[in-house]
Design a protein around this motif. Sequence first.
Motif, mmCIF file in Angstrom:
data_model
loop_
_atom_site.group_PDB
_atom_site.id
_atom_site.type_symbol
_atom_site.label_atom_id
_atom_site.label_comp_id
_atom_site.label_asym_id
_atom_site.label_seq_id
_atom_site.Cartn_x
_atom_site.Cartn_y
_atom_site.Cartn_z
ATOM 1 N N GLN A 108 0.813 -1.217 0.000
ATOM 2 C CA GLN A 108 0.000 0.000 0.000
ATOM 3 C C GLN A 108 0.846 1.266 0.000
ATOM 4 O OE1 GLN A 108 -3.462 0.027 2.619
ATOM 5 N NE2 GLN A 108 -3.080 2.171 3.125
ATOM 6 N N GLN A 109 1.933 1.272 0.792
ATOM 7 C CA GLN A 109 2.720 2.488 0.958
ATOM 8 C C GLN A 109 3.775 2.669 -0.126
ATOM 9 O OE1 GLN A 109 2.205 4.948 3.132
ATOM 10 N NE2 GLN A 109 3.882 6.111 2.217
ATOM 11 N N PHE A 110 4.418 1.558 -0.513
ATOM 12 C CA PHE A 110 5.553 1.677 -1.433
ATOM 13 C C PHE A 110 5.317 1.018 -2.788
ATOM 14 C CE2 PHE A 110 7.220 1.471 2.977
ATOM 15 C CZ PHE A 110 7.680 2.774 3.072
ATOM 16 N N GLY A 111 4.129 0.416 -2.992
ATOM 17 C CA GLY A 111 3.821 -0.205 -4.273
ATOM 18 C C GLY A 111 4.669 -1.423 -4.578
ATOM 19 N N MET A 112 5.179 -2.081 -3.546
ATOM 20 C CA MET A 112 6.025 -3.259 -3.722
ATOM 21 C C MET A 112 5.206 -4.527 -3.503
ATOM 22 S SD MET A 112 9.368 -1.849 -1.623
ATOM 23 C CE MET A 112 10.410 -3.222 -2.066
ATOM 24 N N PRO A 113 5.669 -5.671 -4.027
ATOM 25 C CA PRO A 113 4.952 -6.939 -3.805
ATOM 26 C C PRO A 113 4.832 -7.239 -2.312
ATOM 27 C CG PRO A 113 6.628 -7.204 -5.509
ATOM 28 C CD PRO A 113 6.856 -5.850 -4.895
ATOM 29 N N GLN A 114 3.719 -7.824 -1.914
ATOM 30 C CA GLN A 114 3.494 -8.113 -0.498
ATOM 31 C C GLN A 114 4.557 -9.033 0.077
ATOM 32 O OE1 GLN A 114 -0.357 -9.191 0.864
ATOM 33 N NE2 GLN A 114 -1.401 -7.502 -0.154
ATOM 34 N N TYR A 115 5.072 -9.941 -0.746
ATOM 35 C CA TYR A 115 6.023 -10.911 -0.203
ATOM 36 C C TYR A 115 7.313 -10.253 0.297
ATOM 37 C CZ TYR A 115 8.443 -10.734 -4.779
ATOM 38 O OH TYR A 115 9.109 -10.322 -5.914
ATOM 39 N N VAL A 116 7.610 -9.051 -0.180
ATOM 40 C CA VAL A 116 8.809 -8.346 0.291
ATOM 41 C C VAL A 116 8.673 -8.020 1.779
ATOM 42 C CG1 VAL A 116 10.220 -6.260 0.076
ATOM 43 C CG2 VAL A 116 9.299 -7.359 -1.977
ATOM 44 N N GLY A 117 7.533 -7.428 2.141
ATOM 45 C CA GLY A 117 7.297 -7.103 3.543
ATOM 46 C C GLY A 117 7.161 -8.344 4.407
ATOM 47 N N ILE A 118 6.512 -9.375 3.872
ATOM 48 C CA ILE A 118 6.304 -10.619 4.623
ATOM 49 C C ILE A 118 7.637 -11.301 4.908
ATOM 50 C CG2 ILE A 118 5.357 -12.956 4.464
ATOM 51 C CD1 ILE A 118 2.956 -11.754 2.995
ATOM 52 N N ILE A 119 8.496 -11.393 3.893
ATOM 53 C CA ILE A 119 9.811 -12.015 4.074
ATOM 54 C C ILE A 119 10.646 -11.212 5.068
ATOM 55 C CG2 ILE A 119 12.019 -12.523 2.944
ATOM 56 C CD1 ILE A 119 10.435 -13.198 0.408
ATOM 57 N N LEU A 120 10.664 -9.891 4.903
ATOM 58 C CA LEU A 120 11.446 -9.034 5.793
ATOM 59 C C LEU A 120 11.000 -9.182 7.243
ATOM 60 C CD1 LEU A 120 13.561 -6.836 6.234
ATOM 61 C CD2 LEU A 120 11.792 -5.126 5.743
ATOM 62 N N MET A 121 9.679 -9.161 7.477
ATOM 63 C CA MET A 121 9.169 -9.272 8.836
ATOM 64 C C MET A 121 9.481 -10.647 9.426
ATOM 65 S SD MET A 121 7.701 -7.942 11.430
ATOM 66 C CE MET A 121 7.027 -6.397 10.790
ATOM 67 N N THR A 122 9.310 -11.698 8.647
ATOM 68 C CA THR A 122 9.591 -13.051 9.138
ATOM 69 C C THR A 122 11.045 -13.193 9.562
ATOM 70 O OG1 THR A 122 7.917 -13.960 7.625
ATOM 71 C CG2 THR A 122 9.489 -15.509 8.570
#
Length: 354
Positions: A108-122
Motif C-alpha cells: 500500500q505504501q511503497f507499491g512493492m509486492p506483499q512478499y517483500v514485507g512478509i519475508i522481511l518481517m519473518t
Amino acid sequence: MKNSIKIASAFIGIIIGAGFASGQEILQYFTSFGMMGTVGAAISIVLFGFLGMVLTKIGSRLDTDSHKEVIYKISGRYLGILIDSILVFILFGIGVVMISGSGSIFAQQFGMPQYVGIILMTVLVLIAILSNVDQVVKIIASITPFLIIGVVVLFVYSLATKDYSFMELDALAKEQPSATAHWFTSVINYVSLAITMGASMTLVMGGDESKERIASYGGMLGGIGVGILIVIHHLAILAKIDVVGDYDMPSLGLANHISPIFGVIYSVILFGMIFNSAVSMFFSFGTRFFTPKTKKFNWFVGGTLLIAFGASFFGFKQLVSIFYPLFGYLGMILIAILIIAFIRMRPLKEIEKE
C-alpha cells in the motif's frame, strides 16, 4: 498514583497493537456500523475499564508471574487446559496476522509486492527471538506514544476536512464488511479479543504490584484510555470512510492524504508496532512448549514462523475478518471465568483482618 499511571500506560501499550494501528480492525468492528459503531466504541470505554481492573486486581491478589498459574487456579485443571489451549491458539493466529500486515504496508505504501514485507518481517522476527535482542523490542515498544499522537492527528484532520455529513457517512460506512452481524455483538467480540490477547502480560503486570488497590486503579485507568482511543480512531476513519474504506490499512491511507511524508512516518510506526506484536506472540508461543534459547526452542520457533509465513499470504484484510471474530468468541470463555473469579474474590479488608 505514579505506579497506577505506569500500569495504565503499560496496559494501553499491551492492548493497542498493530491491528489497532492499521485501522482495519476498527473499521470492521466499529466503523462498518456507522453511528451505532460510535455508540459501541463508547460502550467499550466502560468494558475495557472494568476488565482492565479485573485483570490487574486478580494478578496482584495472586502475586502471579505466569498466566498459566492464574488460569489453573481460577478455572480448575480441566477447564484450565481448555483456556490455556485457546490462549496458545490465539498467540499463533495473531502472529500470522501480524506478518501478513507487514506485506500490506509495503504494497500500500511503497507499491512493492506483499512478499517483500512478509519475508522481511519473518526474518526480523526470527533474528530478534533467536538473538536475545530484548533491548530492540523495548525500543520498538516505545513507539506506542507516537502511535497515540498519530491517531490524534488523524482524528483532528478527518473531522476538519470531511466532505459529507455524518448522516451520509453513516450510509457509506454500512457498505463496509463487518466482523459480526450486529454492532453490540461486535463490541463484545472486540473487547473479548483484545483482553484475551493482552491477558497474559496484564496478569503478570498486576502480579508485579503488591498493592492491590494501586494495581486495580491502574488497570481501570488503562482500560478507559484504550476505550477513548478507540472512539477517536473510529471517528477519524468514519469521517473519511469515502476515501479510505477500501484500503487494507485505512489509517495508513488517511496518513498519506495528510502528507506523503506523514504517510512514510506512520508506516514506520505501524511496521514497528507489527514487529513488536509479532515478536511477543511468537516468543510467547515458543516458550509455552520449550525453554527459551535451547536448540529445541530455536527449531520450534523457526518451524512455526515458516508455517506462519505460508499462512500470511491469505491477505491481511481477509485474515482479520476470519481470525479476529473467532478469537473474540473463544476469548469470551476466559472473560466469563475472570468475571466469576472477580465476583468470588473476598474483599481486601476481610483478608487484612486475618
